[in-house]
Design a protein around this motif. Structure first.
Motif, short mmCIF file in Angstrom:
data_model
loop_
_atom_site.label_atom_id
_atom_site.label_comp_id
_atom_site.label_asym_id
_atom_site.label_seq_id
_atom_site.Cartn_x
_atom_site.Cartn_y
_atom_site.Cartn_z
N ARG A 1 34.89 28.33 1.09
CA ARG A 1 35.14 28.70 -0.21
C ARG A 1 36.32 29.76 -0.30
O ARG A 1 36.25 30.72 0.57
CB ARG A 1 33.78 29.41 -0.89
CG ARG A 1 33.61 29.80 -2.12
CD ARG A 1 32.36 30.32 -2.79
NE ARG A 1 31.93 31.54 -2.19
CZ ARG A 1 30.77 32.01 -2.33
NH1 ARG A 1 29.96 31.42 -3.36
NH2 ARG A 1 30.09 33.18 -1.58
N ARG B 1 41.17 22.74 -7.28
CA ARG B 1 40.29 22.57 -8.47
C ARG B 1 39.60 20.99 -8.49
O ARG B 1 38.52 21.17 -9.67
CB ARG B 1 41.32 22.73 -9.70
CG ARG B 1 42.07 24.23 -9.41
CD ARG B 1 40.97 25.14 -9.36
NE ARG B 1 41.52 26.57 -9.20
CZ ARG B 1 41.86 27.38 -7.90
NH1 ARG B 1 41.00 26.62 -7.12
NH2 ARG B 1 42.20 28.22 -7.88
N THR C 1 34.71 14.85 -7.30
CA THR C 1 34.65 16.44 -6.77
C THR C 1 33.32 16.91 -6.81
O THR C 1 32.90 17.79 -5.73
CB THR C 1 35.52 16.97 -8.26
OG1 THR C 1 36.84 16.49 -8.34
CG2 THR C 1 35.65 18.51 -7.79
N GLU C 2 32.41 16.41 -7.41
CA GLU C 2 30.85 17.16 -7.44
C GLU C 2 30.22 16.68 -6.02
O GLU C 2 29.56 17.41 -5.64
CB GLU C 2 30.30 16.59 -8.71
CG GLU C 2 30.55 16.95 -10.12
CD GLU C 2 31.61 16.99 -10.51
OE1 GLU C 2 32.35 17.44 -11.27
OE2 GLU C 2 32.22 15.53 -10.06
N MET D 1 31.81 19.49 -3.76
CA MET D 1 31.92 20.89 -3.89
C MET D 1 30.49 21.23 -5.00
O MET D 1 30.10 20.36 -5.68
CB MET D 1 32.94 21.35 -4.91
CG MET D 1 34.32 21.48 -4.07
SD MET D 1 35.85 21.77 -5.13
CE MET D 1 35.41 23.32 -5.57
N ASP D 2 29.95 22.42 -4.39
CA ASP D 2 28.83 22.80 -5.28
C ASP D 2 29.06 23.69 -6.35
O ASP D 2 30.23 23.98 -6.64
CB ASP D 2 27.75 23.20 -4.31
CG ASP D 2 27.90 24.51 -3.81
OD1 ASP D 2 29.01 25.46 -4.29
OD2 ASP D 2 27.39 25.01 -2.84
N GLN D 3 28.19 24.11 -7.25
CA GLN D 3 28.38 24.91 -8.41
C GLN D 3 28.69 26.24 -8.10
O GLN D 3 29.40 27.09 -8.59
CB GLN D 3 26.99 25.09 -9.41
CG GLN D 3 26.87 23.69 -9.94
CD GLN D 3 25.50 23.81 -10.66
OE1 GLN D 3 24.60 24.62 -10.39
NE2 GLN D 3 25.59 23.21 -11.85
N ASP D 4 28.54 26.86 -6.94
CA ASP D 4 29.24 28.32 -6.49
C ASP D 4 30.51 28.18 -5.70
O ASP D 4 30.80 29.01 -5.07
CB ASP D 4 28.07 28.41 -5.37
CG ASP D 4 26.50 28.81 -5.92
OD1 ASP D 4 26.47 29.39 -6.88
OD2 ASP D 4 25.66 28.65 -5.30
N GLY D 5 31.01 26.87 -5.67
CA GLY D 5 32.28 26.90 -5.31
C GLY D 5 32.67 26.35 -3.80
O GLY D 5 33.57 26.53 -3.06
N TRP D 6 31.53 26.14 -3.16
CA TRP D 6 31.72 25.66 -1.70
C TRP D 6 32.02 24.23 -1.61
O TRP D 6 31.61 23.37 -2.12
CB TRP D 6 29.99 25.88 -0.97
CG TRP D 6 29.57 27.47 -0.72
CD1 TRP D 6 28.90 28.18 -1.41
CD2 TRP D 6 30.07 28.24 0.23
NE1 TRP D 6 28.97 29.33 -1.08
CE2 TRP D 6 29.57 29.52 -0.10
CE3 TRP D 6 31.07 27.97 1.31
CZ2 TRP D 6 29.80 30.62 1.10
CZ3 TRP D 6 31.46 29.31 2.12
CH2 TRP D 6 31.01 30.44 1.83
#
Length: 621
Positions: free
Chosen positions: A434, A440, A449-450, A453-458
């Protein structure tokens, strides 16, 4: 942007600031071939001259309708025009899409079409021909700009000079327009769209915005500040970079941005066959490269020592042994003393000083990335007084995520995180990152992308690793881990990297064994190294294919396989191997343009050869 901050709002802003600070200083040097047969000369561009050229090209693009975040593709090898075109695209407010010059016409058309590129810079007639051939598949391309060659195709193709002339006229009419365009670029605007060459599946477009690159530049500056506080230095404005890396790849792009941040001189020449010759001309203080370059230099040094006769080879192997002991001491932060220090001085005079002379007399370090560097090769060079700083990153993380620090090198690791980058390991050992370098997202790929990448940006890298005293050791690719029929796991990259250090006649080893009862290997010979060996051993009349069938060549490989197996657990040992009839190549689809092996492609191509090394002859499911 992690824990770093920057005064810049975009890459064009960084460029404008560098011009203001370093205007009359040299920015670039580049070769100009002489058509009369005389030796080629090297020309220079100051930062102000670079700005003037970029301004004309950027305004030329603006006149073609390039608007904020509009994509423009570049299909070219590494050369000064690539850099000028890239800066012009960004200064016009657009985003650069990179296309490897080795791409097929169909692959180039896919990237140009998927990215939505409206202008394509093409290196020469060969690259233009690909676009002309696929013109019906790229209807969004309004203009092709060729570096070397003539315009044509009813005005669809124009020269770089024609584009610059358009921009120069526009600058005369609107003198403040260029600065206005530069000032309008924001951190969240897309800057670069790089399609991952990928070891499996179709290439994915990775969206990197200006904030990503600003972070990378500032992280390097922050690291340099840390090192200076310890009495060391990474890079400064007096350094000279030799840049041959493919600029279509994120590693090369990173080195461009670092130059804007620091202001050092860059010598640009993408001809791989000229690297060794150019080193003595350019005399760089640092250079970035993929491990394959170091492997080839190492192989050549070993071969030349062998060709010098038994006595010379004994001296070389003795010196290499002394160098390794010194390298291991230095990894622990110590210097040799007593008898070892004396031996190292002798080894330096007899062997190592000659090796350093090949790289010019100013080299401070190399940076290695893109694939694993064998620790044995890293220590060989370190013992010889040549520092290789191995780092790590992905296209999705703007390349620069980890780096070994000068004075704190640990071979087999990729060092510590760059300032502002965070790391943690998932339960299965997958490396999660992160920070400001993380992309992006993927382009035109819903849901992709999902997945990473998780919601916390990892960001999930797909690599497996361990952390040791703050340093990251990568053990393998998550998708490439082998699970044998007995349920044991094998990390093939680790074995393959070690093997290339044991056998200087080999370019690649492919370890195979997923869902099989044991591991086997496919061996590709290094054409240059094996041809030299053949000449020394009375087999010079044999071609590459003939040498792959020669019993003495097989014996050479078997000896290295035995050495590799000696320190391995039984389930990791390579029980059998086959020598491939051809080397692995980019053109053959077995190697990516960034010199990574496409494992699945190799296994598919040589499936029958692999099946034949198992008693049951049954294909793996």
């Amino acid at each position: 942007m992690g824990n770093t901050s920057s005064p810049f709002s975009s890459v064009p802003d960084m460029f404008a600031s560098r011009v203001a600070e370093s205007g009359d200083a040299t920015a670039f040097t580049y070769p100009v071939p002489d058509t009369t047969g005389a030796p080629e000369t090297w020309k220079t561009l100051t930062w102000s001259q670079t700005r003037d050229r970029v301004r004309d090209l950027a305004l030329g693009l603006h006149s073609l309708g390039v608007t904020p975040q509009a994509r423009c593709a570049i299909a070219s090898s590494t050369r000064i025009e690539w850099i000028l075109a890239d800066l012009a695209i960004l200064c016009a407010g657009g985003a650069s899409t990179t296309v490897y010059p080795s791409s097929t016409a169909a692959d180039a058309a896919y990237i140009v079409s998927d990215s939505g590129s409206m202008v394509v810079f093409a290196e020469n007639a060969e690259q233009v021909a690909k676009l002309v051939d696929q013109r019906s598949r790229i209807p969004g391309v309004s203009q092709v700009v060729v570096f070397d060659g003539e315009g044509g195709q009813d005005g669809w193709v124009i020269t770089l000079e024609e584009l610059a002339s358009r921009g120069a006229r526009l600058h005369g009419e609107e003198p403040g327009l260029f600065d206005e365009l530069v000032g309008s670029v924001r951190p969240d605007h897309i800057a670069t769209l790089i399609y991952t060459s990928g070891s499996t599946g179709r290439a994915k477009g990775v969206r990197l915005d200006h904030a990503n690159w600003i972070y990378e530049g500032e992280a390097l500056q922050e690291l340099d500040r840390e090192l200076r506080g310890q009495g060391r230095e990474l890079l400064g404005p007096d350094d000279v970079q030799y840049l041959w890396l493919p600029l279509s790849h994120v590693f090369g792009k990173l080195m461009q941005v670092n130059q804007l941040q620091i202001g050092f001189v860059t010598a640009v020449d993408g001809r791989v066959d000229k690297i060794v010759d150019n080193l003595s001309v350019v005399r760089p203080t640092f250079m970035a490269a993929a491990p394959r370059i170091f492997e080839k230099v190492y192989n050549r040094v070993v071969m030349q020592a062998r060709e010098g006769g038994a006595a010379k080879y004994r001296v070389f192997t003795w010196a290499a042994g002394v160098g390794e002991r010194v390298a291991r001491l230095r990894e622990d932060g110590r210097e040799p003393s007593g008898a070892l220090a004396l031996q190292h001085k002798v080894a330096d005079r007899l062997v190592f000083s000659k090796l350093r002379a090949r790289f010019g007399d100013r080299l401070r370090f190399f940076i290695s990335g893109s694939a694993p560097l064998a620790p044995e090769i890293g220590r060989f060079f370190y013992g010889a007084g040549i520092v290789i700083l191995e780092g790590y990153g992905l296209t999705e993380t703007s390349a620069g995520s980890f780096l070994n620090r000068p004075g704190r090198i640990r071979f087999g690791t990729v060092g510590m995180p760059m300032p502002g980058t965070e790391v943690k390991l998932a339960e299965d050992g997958e490396i999660l990152l992160r920070g400001g370098g993380v992309m992006r997202g993927y382009h035109n790929l819903s849901g992709a992308t999902e997945e990473v990448m998780d919601q916390d940006g990892w960001f999930a890298t797909g690599d497996i690793g361990v952390l040791e005293d703050g340093r990251l050791r990568i053990t393998d690719r998550k998708k490439e881990l082998i699970k044998t029929a007995n349920g044991k796991y094998v990390a093939p990259q680790h074995l393959e990297s070690r093997f290339k250090a044991l056998c200087p006649y080999v370019s690649n080893l492919v370890v195979h064994g997923d869902r099989r009862s044991y591991c086997v290997g496919l061996v590709a010979l290094d054409p240059e190294a094996i041809a030299a060996w053949a000449g020394e051993n009375g087999l010079g009349a044999l071609d590459y294919t003939g040498l792959t069938r020669e019993p003495r060549v097989r014996a050479l490989v078997q000896k290295a396989v035995d050495e590799l197996n000696a320190d391995l657990p039984r389930h990791e040992t390579v029980k059998k191997f086959a020598i491939l009839p051809n080397d692995l190549t980019v053109e053959g689809g077995e190697i990516t343009p960034s010199l990574k092996m496409r494992r699945r492609a190799v296994e598919t191509k040589y499936q029958d050869l692999l099946d034949g090394m198992y008693e049951d002859g049954v294909r793996a499911r």
